[in-house]
Scaffold this active site. Structure first.
Site, PDB file in Angstrom:
ATOM      1  N   GLN A   8      59.872  80.451  26.222  1.00  0.00           N
ATOM      2  CA  GLN A   8      61.226  80.582  25.679  1.00  0.00           C
ATOM      3  C   GLN A   8      61.856  79.207  25.510  1.00  0.00           C
ATOM      4  O   GLN A   8      62.959  79.091  25.000  1.00  0.00           O
ATOM      5  CB  GLN A   8      62.104  81.380  26.645  1.00  0.00           C
ATOM      6  CG  GLN A   8      61.591  82.751  26.978  1.00  0.00           C
ATOM      7  CD  GLN A   8      62.471  83.403  28.025  1.00  0.00           C
ATOM      8  OE1 GLN A   8      63.515  83.975  27.732  1.00  0.00           O
ATOM      9  NE2 GLN A   8      62.061  83.307  29.276  1.00  0.00           N
ATOM     10  N   HIS A  10      61.641  80.750  20.909  1.00  0.00           N
ATOM     11  CA  HIS A  10      63.028  80.407  20.571  1.00  0.00           C
ATOM     12  C   HIS A  10      63.136  79.115  19.774  1.00  0.00           C
ATOM     13  O   HIS A  10      64.152  78.439  19.804  1.00  0.00           O
ATOM     14  CB  HIS A  10      63.881  80.347  21.854  1.00  0.00           C
ATOM     15  CG  HIS A  10      64.021  81.687  22.518  1.00  0.00           C
ATOM     16  ND1 HIS A  10      64.366  81.840  23.843  1.00  0.00           N
ATOM     17  CD2 HIS A  10      63.860  82.939  22.021  1.00  0.00           C
ATOM     18  CE1 HIS A  10      64.409  83.129  24.134  1.00  0.00           C
ATOM     19  NE2 HIS A  10      64.102  83.819  23.058  1.00  0.00           N
ATOM     20  N   CYS A  16      70.549  69.496  -0.975  1.00  0.00           N
ATOM     21  CA  CYS A  16      71.334  70.564  -1.599  1.00  0.00           C
ATOM     22  C   CYS A  16      72.724  70.705  -0.988  1.00  0.00           C
ATOM     23  O   CYS A  16      73.469  71.613  -1.359  1.00  0.00           O
ATOM     24  CB  CYS A  16      70.575  71.890  -1.524  1.00  0.00           C
ATOM     25  SG  CYS A  16      70.686  72.677   0.089  1.00  0.00           S
ATOM     26  N   SER A  69      61.562  82.031  34.729  1.00  0.00           N
ATOM     27  CA  SER A  69      62.470  82.746  33.823  1.00  0.00           C
ATOM     28  C   SER A  69      63.265  83.786  34.590  1.00  0.00           C
ATOM     29  O   SER A  69      62.718  84.499  35.430  1.00  0.00           O
ATOM     30  CB  SER A  69      61.691  83.443  32.700  1.00  0.00           C
ATOM     31  OG  SER A  69      62.581  84.232  31.925  1.00  0.00           O
TER      32      SER A  69
HETATM   33  P1  NAD Z   1      67.366  80.986  32.750  1.00  0.00           P
HETATM   34  O1  NAD Z   1      68.189  79.764  32.862  1.00  0.00           O
HETATM   35  O2  NAD Z   1      67.991  82.271  32.454  1.00  0.00           O
HETATM   36  O3  NAD Z   1      66.528  81.198  34.100  1.00  0.00           O
HETATM   37  C1  NAD Z   1      65.779  80.188  34.662  1.00  0.00           C
HETATM   38  C2  NAD Z   1      65.117  80.758  35.925  1.00  0.00           C
HETATM   39  O4  NAD Z   1      64.258  79.774  36.462  1.00  0.00           O
HETATM   40  C3  NAD Z   1      66.113  81.137  37.027  1.00  0.00           C
HETATM   41  O5  NAD Z   1      65.808  82.433  37.503  1.00  0.00           O
HETATM   42  C4  NAD Z   1      65.885  80.070  38.115  1.00  0.00           C
HETATM   43  O6  NAD Z   1      66.017  80.587  39.402  1.00  0.00           O
HETATM   44  C5  NAD Z   1      64.448  79.694  37.856  1.00  0.00           C
HETATM   45  N1  NAD Z   1      64.115  78.322  38.209  1.00  0.00           N
HETATM   46  C6  NAD Z   1      64.874  77.197  38.114  1.00  0.00           C
HETATM   47  N2  NAD Z   1      64.175  76.118  38.511  1.00  0.00           N
HETATM   48  C7  NAD Z   1      62.932  76.564  38.860  1.00  0.00           C
HETATM   49  C8  NAD Z   1      61.761  75.937  39.330  1.00  0.00           C
HETATM   50  N3  NAD Z   1      61.706  74.611  39.542  1.00  0.00           N
HETATM   51  N4  NAD Z   1      60.667  76.705  39.578  1.00  0.00           N
HETATM   52  C9  NAD Z   1      60.703  78.051  39.396  1.00  0.00           C
HETATM   53  N5  NAD Z   1      61.793  78.704  38.947  1.00  0.00           N
HETATM   54  C10 NAD Z   1      62.890  77.965  38.678  1.00  0.00           C
HETATM   55  O7  NAD Z   1      66.226  80.629  31.727  1.00  0.00           O
HETATM   56  P2  NAD Z   1      65.408  81.537  30.731  1.00  0.00           P
HETATM   57  O8  NAD Z   1      64.954  82.787  31.409  1.00  0.00           O
HETATM   58  O9  NAD Z   1      64.422  80.654  30.099  1.00  0.00           O
HETATM   59  O10 NAD Z   1      66.458  81.952  29.593  1.00  0.00           O
HETATM   60  C11 NAD Z   1      67.382  81.080  29.078  1.00  0.00           C
HETATM   61  C12 NAD Z   1      67.275  80.758  27.602  1.00  0.00           C
HETATM   62  O11 NAD Z   1      67.697  79.427  27.465  1.00  0.00           O
HETATM   63  C13 NAD Z   1      65.895  80.789  27.035  1.00  0.00           C
HETATM   64  O12 NAD Z   1      65.962  81.594  25.934  1.00  0.00           O
HETATM   65  C14 NAD Z   1      65.562  79.359  26.601  1.00  0.00           C
HETATM   66  O13 NAD Z   1      65.284  79.374  25.204  1.00  0.00           O
HETATM   67  C15 NAD Z   1      66.837  78.597  26.731  1.00  0.00           C
HETATM   68  N6  NAD Z   1      66.758  77.312  27.466  1.00  0.00           N
HETATM   69  C16 NAD Z   1      65.724  76.455  27.263  1.00  0.00           C
HETATM   70  C17 NAD Z   1      65.660  75.263  27.969  1.00  0.00           C
HETATM   71  C18 NAD Z   1      64.481  74.342  27.730  1.00  0.00           C
HETATM   72  O14 NAD Z   1      63.908  74.356  26.649  1.00  0.00           O
HETATM   73  N7  NAD Z   1      64.085  73.544  28.737  1.00  0.00           N
HETATM   74  C19 NAD Z   1      66.654  74.930  28.894  1.00  0.00           C
HETATM   75  C20 NAD Z   1      67.724  75.816  29.059  1.00  0.00           C
HETATM   76  C21 NAD Z   1      67.745  77.007  28.340  1.00  0.00           C
HETATM   77 ZN    ZN Z   2      69.065  72.001   1.569  1.00  0.00          ZN
END
Ligand code: NAD
Ligand code: ZN
Length: 248
Positions: free
Chosen positions: A91, A111, A147, A185
């Site tokens: 994601q 995403h 554009c 996640s």
């Molecule tokens: P979320 O923020 O909802 O959840 C993250 C989860 O990871 C939490 O449950 C947390 O407890 C856990 N976590 C945090 N640090 C950790 C670690 N070191 N080890 C294990 N677990 C850990 O994230 P999500 O479920 O990915 O959903 C959020 C949305 O935000 C996604 O759709 C994503 O596209 C986007 N997002 C992406 C980034 C990125 O690309 N790095 C950063 C922030 C949000």
């Molecule tokens: Zn364009």
């Protein structure tokens, strides 16, 4: 379980990248504590929301650009090199799996990616960095050079359609696997978060590696609560030993 599995799929979220210094969304101090997300419809409807997107982007993308893969990304990449990974569904939009060595063939970015920008009218693509330079030079709402259409980062916003191809590949991987490992996640952003349940319905075992509990823990074959960057390297080192591969 990985050694015994014929098809292992990993599914990662923001938690896999927190140890690289990119905050997640739902932990205290995460991005949403400071900024509520800008929905796709609001981005389209409001020039002020588009300006706000670019203002914020300067700050948040600088963090992503500076980030390096951590031991969790490297462990997943190694699993692929050991031929023990069928697909990596992420994601995340930070591109750190690719930097760690995961192949584009097996990685599915659900995403989008934060490294690109596209024109919503003619679909031309620009590097994010180039557009940011224009913002820094005073264009508060940069538009397409060809554009004059609206430009938007190639991340999928709330309210925006999911990329059809990526979603179809992810669903096929979830249906076809026998082991589905969630790492970092919260499993609350749908439709992505429906994939573990798809895998379970198709008979796969579910493993959750996360710092905090999720709503699927009760039905999982195994939950490892802790940091992905500490847990996954230990797991992959053990896989390597069990299958008799030399350390990389
Ligand atoms: P979320 O923020 O909802 O959840 C993250 C989860 O990871 C939490 O449950 C947390 O407890 C856990 N976590 C945090 N640090 C950790 C670690 N070191 N080890 C294990 N677990 C850990 O994230 P999500 O479920 O990915 O959903 C959020 C949305 O935000 C996604 O759709 C994503 O596209 C986007 N997002 C992406 C980034 C990125 O690309 N790095 C950063 C922030 C949000
Ligand atoms: Zn364009």
């Amino acid at each position: 379980m990985i050694v015994a599995s014929e098809r292992t799929v990993f599914f990662t979220g923001a938690g896999i990248s927190t140890e690289s210094g990119i905050p997640d969304f739902r932990s205290p101090g995460g991005i949403w504590d400071r900024h509520p997300p800008i929905e796709y419809q609001d981005f389209l409807a409001s020039a002020e929301m588009r300006r706000e997107t670019w203002r914020r982007g300067l700050e948040t993308y600088a963090v992503v650009e500076a980030a390096r893969p951590n031991p969790a990304h490297l462990a997943i990449a190694e699993l692929e090199h050991l031929s023990k990974l069928d697909a990596l569904i992420t994601q995340n939009v930070d591109g750190l799996h690719a930097l760690a060595g995961s192949s584009t063939e097996r990685t599915i970015e659900l995403h989008g990616t934060s490294h690109g920008v596209r024109c919503l009218d003619c679909d031309r693509r620009y590097p994010r960095r180039d557009v940011h330079l224009r913002v820094l030079a005073g264009e508060l709402e940069p538009s397409c050079l060809f554009c004059a259409g609206i430009l938007k980062p190639t991340t999928i916003s709330f309210g925006e359609a999911m990329p059809v191809d990526a979603m179809m590949r992810a669903q096929a991987a979830a249906r076809g696997c026998d082991l589905f490992v969630v790492a970092g996640s919260s499993l609350v952003v749908y439709p992505a978060a429906g994939l573990p349940e798809t895998a379970q319905r198709s008979g796969a075992r579910l493993v959750v590696v996360n710092a905090t509990p999720t709503h699927l823990d009760a039905g999982a074959a195994l939950c490892l609560e802790g940091k992905a960057g500490e847990i996954l390297p230990v797991v992959v080192a053990r896989v390597r030993r069990l299958i008799g591969a030399a350390p990389r």
